[in-house]
Design a protein around this motif. Sequence first.
Motif, PDB file in Angstrom:
ATOM      1  N   GLU A 166       4.432   3.125  -0.002  1.00  0.00           N
ATOM      2  CA  GLU A 166       5.653   3.442  -1.245  1.00  0.00           C
ATOM      3  C   GLU A 166       6.329   4.542  -1.113  1.00  0.00           C
ATOM      4  OE1 GLU A 166       7.300   3.851  -6.188  1.00  0.00           O
ATOM      5  OE2 GLU A 166       4.776   3.083  -5.307  1.00  0.00           O
TER       6      GLU A 166
ATOM      7  N   HIS B  46      -0.187  11.793   0.451  1.00  0.00           N
ATOM      8  CA  HIS B  46       1.036  11.390  -0.329  1.00  0.00           C
ATOM      9  C   HIS B  46       2.089  12.557   1.034  1.00  0.00           C
ATOM     10  CE1 HIS B  46       1.510  14.266  -3.028  1.00  0.00           C
ATOM     11  NE2 HIS B  46       2.373  14.594  -2.989  1.00  0.00           N
TER      12      HIS B  46
ATOM     13  N   ARG C 104       1.209  -1.377  -0.086  1.00  0.00           N
ATOM     14  CA  ARG C 104      -0.389   0.248  -0.162  1.00  0.00           C
ATOM     15  C   ARG C 104       0.843   1.299  -0.382  1.00  0.00           C
ATOM     16  NH1 ARG C 104      -4.631   1.849   3.873  1.00  0.00           N
ATOM     17  NH2 ARG C 104      -4.579   3.812   3.533  1.00  0.00           N
TER      18      ARG C 104
ATOM     19  N   LYS D 179      -0.831   4.749  -1.567  1.00  0.00           N
ATOM     20  CA  LYS D 179      -1.672   4.015  -3.073  1.00  0.00           C
ATOM     21  C   LYS D 179      -2.815   4.415  -2.453  1.00  0.00           C
ATOM     22  CE  LYS D 179       2.165   1.574  -4.884  1.00  0.00           C
ATOM     23  NZ  LYS D 179       3.012   0.294  -5.186  1.00  0.00           N
TER      24      LYS D 179
END
Length: 90
Positions: free
Chosen positions: A49, A68, A47, A63
């Motif tokens: 990154e 982010h 999920r 994700k």
Amino acid sequence: MSKNLITISIIFFGICFLIGAWKIADALEIIGYNNHTNIHTTEEEYRYELIVVNENNIIFFDKATGEHWRKFIDSEEGPTEWEKQRIPWE
């Protein structure tokens, strides 16, 4: 007598067919459930990154939600705080 025997045979075959179809459907449902849980585990596993843009910028990307966080690390200073940001293409 033979008409009764044929009728009983047809009824017995129908009952066997229904029980067999029910058992097969139940087995397929269990297989589908197991595959779904394995896929879900894999999606959760990948999920997040961590993206290293360059030596000064790091992005932590979710994700599932599209959120982010970016962190700027100046090469001459210590780390700064994480900042939550929106997706640039929204």
